[in-house]
Design a protein around this motif. Structure first.
Motif, PDB file in Angstrom:
ATOM      1  N   LEU A 243       0.883  -1.228   0.015  1.00  0.00           N
ATOM      2  CA  LEU A 243      -0.057  -0.052   0.000  1.00  0.00           C
ATOM      3  C   LEU A 243       0.809   1.371  -0.097  1.00  0.00           C
ATOM      4  O   LEU A 243       0.540   2.127  -0.904  1.00  0.00           O
ATOM      5  CB  LEU A 243      -0.884   0.014   1.422  1.00  0.00           C
ATOM      6  CG  LEU A 243      -2.235   0.575   1.050  1.00  0.00           C
ATOM      7  CD1 LEU A 243      -3.022   0.126  -0.112  1.00  0.00           C
ATOM      8  CD2 LEU A 243      -3.044   0.465   2.296  1.00  0.00           C
ATOM      9  N   SER A 244       1.657   1.452   0.761  1.00  0.00           N
ATOM     10  CA  SER A 244       2.621   2.770   0.985  1.00  0.00           C
ATOM     11  C   SER A 244       3.595   2.618  -0.280  1.00  0.00           C
ATOM     12  O   SER A 244       3.785   3.689  -0.667  1.00  0.00           O
ATOM     13  CB  SER A 244       3.351   2.734   2.268  1.00  0.00           C
ATOM     14  OG  SER A 244       4.369   1.681   2.457  1.00  0.00           O
ATOM     15  N   LEU A 249       5.018   5.270  -5.193  1.00  0.00           N
ATOM     16  CA  LEU A 249       5.121   5.249  -6.722  1.00  0.00           C
ATOM     17  C   LEU A 249       4.348   6.234  -7.236  1.00  0.00           C
ATOM     18  O   LEU A 249       4.655   6.909  -8.345  1.00  0.00           O
ATOM     19  CB  LEU A 249       4.968   3.892  -7.180  1.00  0.00           C
ATOM     20  CG  LEU A 249       6.386   2.885  -7.183  1.00  0.00           C
ATOM     21  CD1 LEU A 249       5.755   1.755  -7.409  1.00  0.00           C
ATOM     22  CD2 LEU A 249       7.278   3.561  -8.075  1.00  0.00           C
ATOM     23  N   PHE A 250       2.974   6.281  -7.103  1.00  0.00           N
ATOM     24  CA  PHE A 250       1.997   7.202  -7.513  1.00  0.00           C
ATOM     25  C   PHE A 250       2.362   8.598  -7.404  1.00  0.00           C
ATOM     26  O   PHE A 250       2.339   9.487  -8.288  1.00  0.00           O
ATOM     27  CB  PHE A 250       0.586   6.816  -6.947  1.00  0.00           C
ATOM     28  CG  PHE A 250      -0.346   7.301  -7.372  1.00  0.00           C
ATOM     29  CD1 PHE A 250      -0.949   7.176  -8.860  1.00  0.00           C
ATOM     30  CD2 PHE A 250      -0.961   8.399  -6.700  1.00  0.00           C
ATOM     31  CE1 PHE A 250      -2.095   7.840  -9.169  1.00  0.00           C
ATOM     32  CE2 PHE A 250      -2.053   9.286  -7.173  1.00  0.00           C
ATOM     33  CZ  PHE A 250      -2.770   8.958  -8.473  1.00  0.00           C
ATOM     34  N   THR A 251       2.700   8.812  -6.290  1.00  0.00           N
ATOM     35  CA  THR A 251       2.939  10.176  -6.152  1.00  0.00           C
ATOM     36  C   THR A 251       4.345  10.725  -6.633  1.00  0.00           C
ATOM     37  O   THR A 251       4.121  11.835  -7.444  1.00  0.00           O
ATOM     38  CB  THR A 251       3.270  10.663  -4.405  1.00  0.00           C
ATOM     39  OG1 THR A 251       2.459   9.961  -3.606  1.00  0.00           O
ATOM     40  CG2 THR A 251       3.070  12.047  -4.148  1.00  0.00           C
ATOM     41  N   VAL A 275       3.046  12.044   2.320  1.00  0.00           N
ATOM     42  CA  VAL A 275       3.295  11.934   3.638  1.00  0.00           C
ATOM     43  C   VAL A 275       2.319  11.734   4.814  1.00  0.00           C
ATOM     44  O   VAL A 275       1.825  10.669   5.248  1.00  0.00           O
ATOM     45  CB  VAL A 275       4.304  12.975   4.170  1.00  0.00           C
ATOM     46  CG1 VAL A 275       4.623  12.929   5.682  1.00  0.00           C
ATOM     47  CG2 VAL A 275       5.476  12.895   3.515  1.00  0.00           C
ATOM     48  N   ALA A 276       1.127  12.472   4.170  1.00  0.00           N
ATOM     49  CA  ALA A 276      -0.200  12.342   4.957  1.00  0.00           C
ATOM     50  C   ALA A 276      -0.925  11.098   4.969  1.00  0.00           C
ATOM     51  O   ALA A 276      -1.327  10.660   5.528  1.00  0.00           O
ATOM     52  CB  ALA A 276      -1.179  13.595   4.353  1.00  0.00           C
ATOM     53  N   GLY A 277      -0.741  10.646   3.495  1.00  0.00           N
ATOM     54  CA  GLY A 277      -1.183   9.308   3.188  1.00  0.00           C
ATOM     55  C   GLY A 277      -0.669   8.313   3.989  1.00  0.00           C
ATOM     56  O   GLY A 277      -1.308   7.374   4.452  1.00  0.00           O
ATOM     57  N   GLU A 278       0.776   8.376   3.979  1.00  0.00           N
ATOM     58  CA  GLU A 278       1.463   7.197   4.931  1.00  0.00           C
ATOM     59  C   GLU A 278       0.757   7.436   6.302  1.00  0.00           C
ATOM     60  O   GLU A 278       0.757   6.357   6.733  1.00  0.00           O
ATOM     61  CB  GLU A 278       2.946   7.679   4.840  1.00  0.00           C
ATOM     62  CG  GLU A 278       3.836   6.634   5.511  1.00  0.00           C
ATOM     63  CD  GLU A 278       3.884   5.388   4.529  1.00  0.00           C
ATOM     64  OE1 GLU A 278       4.294   4.473   5.043  1.00  0.00           O
ATOM     65  OE2 GLU A 278       3.759   5.537   3.232  1.00  0.00           O
ATOM     66  N   PHE A 283      -2.878   4.724  10.244  1.00  0.00           N
ATOM     67  CA  PHE A 283      -4.068   4.677  11.193  1.00  0.00           C
ATOM     68  C   PHE A 283      -5.209   3.617  10.678  1.00  0.00           C
ATOM     69  O   PHE A 283      -5.474   3.108  11.732  1.00  0.00           O
ATOM     70  CB  PHE A 283      -4.622   6.256  10.758  1.00  0.00           C
ATOM     71  CG  PHE A 283      -5.907   6.149  11.538  1.00  0.00           C
ATOM     72  CD1 PHE A 283      -5.861   6.362  13.164  1.00  0.00           C
ATOM     73  CD2 PHE A 283      -7.160   6.181  11.112  1.00  0.00           C
ATOM     74  CE1 PHE A 283      -7.118   6.739  13.852  1.00  0.00           C
ATOM     75  CE2 PHE A 283      -8.313   6.517  11.812  1.00  0.00           C
ATOM     76  CZ  PHE A 283      -8.155   6.449  13.001  1.00  0.00           C
ATOM     77  N   PHE A 284      -4.987   3.442   9.458  1.00  0.00           N
ATOM     78  CA  PHE A 284      -5.949   2.365   8.997  1.00  0.00           C
ATOM     79  C   PHE A 284      -5.625   1.165   9.537  1.00  0.00           C
ATOM     80  O   PHE A 284      -6.477   0.328   9.921  1.00  0.00           O
ATOM     81  CB  PHE A 284      -5.940   2.570   7.471  1.00  0.00           C
ATOM     82  CG  PHE A 284      -6.860   1.563   6.906  1.00  0.00           C
ATOM     83  CD1 PHE A 284      -8.095   1.657   6.830  1.00  0.00           C
ATOM     84  CD2 PHE A 284      -6.187   0.694   6.017  1.00  0.00           C
ATOM     85  CE1 PHE A 284      -9.187   0.727   6.444  1.00  0.00           C
ATOM     86  CE2 PHE A 284      -7.234  -0.377   5.362  1.00  0.00           C
ATOM     87  CZ  PHE A 284      -8.581  -0.047   5.485  1.00  0.00           C
TER      88      PHE A 284
END
Lengths: 289, 112
Positions: A243-244, A249-251, A275-278, A283-284
């Motif tokens: 996921l990360s 890669l996407f970013t 970074v926020a997504g990470e 959290f998820f």
């Protein structure tokens, strides 16, 4: 019953550790001496045994302290870190290198913005980033912490050399990429003399590295692995990694694409979203447990 | 009635007693114990637990250091060695004791 068996029985309730087994050995040799001393004074074997062992019945108090003390030490090391590992000299160096690095980043951004030439920005990075980054890495590796012993300085120097060469190679690569007519192929070619040998050295160092964690830290890790549910499950940790990985890669792809179209000045902040997504992924994963 | 040794009072000075014995040379547990027995004409049987607690405490605070002897026959013995810090503590405790003794004497004198 012989003395060894007797002592073992006395401490059967306590988890054996180095401190306790040392203590048991000490006790046993003293007990033996005590018994033979009493016998030499004319006490019968039976009486000598009883007299000597009678005194040891409440010795388990100490055993309790020894195990407890051990736990307390680990606890103190972890949470109440009583010892400060950073000397004033080191603190000054950390701050100097950190400041140097910040200055380098500011200078390089400024020279890029004022000239609109990525070369200027990248050129500024060579001295202003490589030196402080190397300094910080050296300081970090030779730093003793609550959980880790310091690396020997000679080895740390090799690490620093490999990382300096890699960084230099990457900067040269970016410079070639932005300036050379041939672009990418020539830029990639510059990886061969710099980044590649640096990386090889780094991998060699990493593979031959010894354990630097302190014994309690290793023990703690095993304990956490045992009890930790989050990443204990290999499937879960793989999912998290994928996921990360996908996120970054996407970013990166997005930054490069948008950078080409609108200019990197606008696309680079997208990394902040990654970074926020990470953090959200973390959290998820935790909340799913 | 014959005077009796006050074990409680003595126990409060275990650390100092141990330091005093070690000042005259490194010793292992039983030797220390034996020295105390002999010095008190076997009057005073200091509990071994008290002694072991004392060694642990003194070692932790750096007043004594411990090392294993190189006995090959029977079990190894753990020897204790007094440090400079331990010597200082011993001198200080002795001074404190002399002072306390003086005060105590004058206090007990009065109550007669």
């Amino acid at each position: 019953m012989n003395t060894g068996e007797y002592i073992d029985k006395l401490f059967s309730d306590y988890e054996d550790n180095k401190t306790l087994s040392d203590f048991k050995e000490e006790l046993e040799s003293n007990l033996k001496d005590r018994i033979s001393y009493l016998q030499s004074k004319g006490t019968s074997e039976q009486d000598a045994w009883e007299k000597a062992t009678a005194e040891l019945t409440d010795i388990s108090e100490i055993a309790q302290q020894l195990s407890l003390k051990k736990q307390k030490e680990v606890f103190a090391d972890m949470y109440l870190k009583t010892r400060n590992y950073i000397s004033t000299k080191r603190a000054v160096l950390y701050i100097l290198f950190g400041g140097f690095l910040a200055l380098g980043i500011i200078l390089s951004v400024l020279s890029y913005l004022s000239t609109d030439n990525p070369m200027a920005g990248l050129g500024a990075l060579i001295p202003f980033m490589i030196i402080p980054v190397c300094g910080l890495i050296f300081m970090g590796l030779t730093q003793e912490t609550a959980g880790r012993y310091p690396f020997p300085w000679k080895r740390a120097v090799f690490y620093v050399i490999s990382i300096a060469v890699i960084l230099f190679g990457l900067i040269v690569f970016s410079m070639m990429f932005f300036t050379s007519e041939a672009g990418l192929p020539e830029a990639i070619a510059t990886l061969i003399p710099f980044a590649l040998p640096g990386l090889m050295l780094l991998v060699f160092l990493g593979l031959t590295e010894k354990e630097h964690r302190k014994p309690w830290a290793i023990k703690q890790e095993i304990e956490i692995m045992k009890h930790g549910e989050l990443y204990n499950n290999p499937q879960k940790s793989m999912k998290r990694g994928l996921l990360s990985g996908a996120l970054w890669l996407f970013t990166t792809a997005l930054v490069v694409t948008l950078g080409m179209i609108f200019g990197f000045r606008y696309s680079l902040p997208l990394f902040l979203f990654a970074v926020a997504g990470e953090v959200l992924i973390e959290f998820f994963m935790i909340s799913k447990k | 009635m014959d005077p009796k040794l006050s074990s409680d009072l003595l126990r409060g000075h275990t650390d100092t007693i141990v330091l005093g014995i070690l000042w005259r040379g490194d010793k292992y547990g039983f030797e220390i114990y034996k020295t105390i027995l002999e010095k008190t004409d076997e009057e005073y049987e200091l509990k071994e637990t008290t002694l072991y607690s004392s060694y642990k405490r003194l070692e932790k605070e750096g007043y004594i250091t411990a090392y294993w002897g190189d006995e090959t026959l029977g079990g190894r013995r753990k020897y204790y060695h007094i440090t400079e810090k331990g010597k200082k503590l011993y001198m200080q405790n002795k001074k404190d004791w002399a002072f306390t003794q003086k005060i105590l004497n004058s206090l007990l004198e009065e109550s007669k």
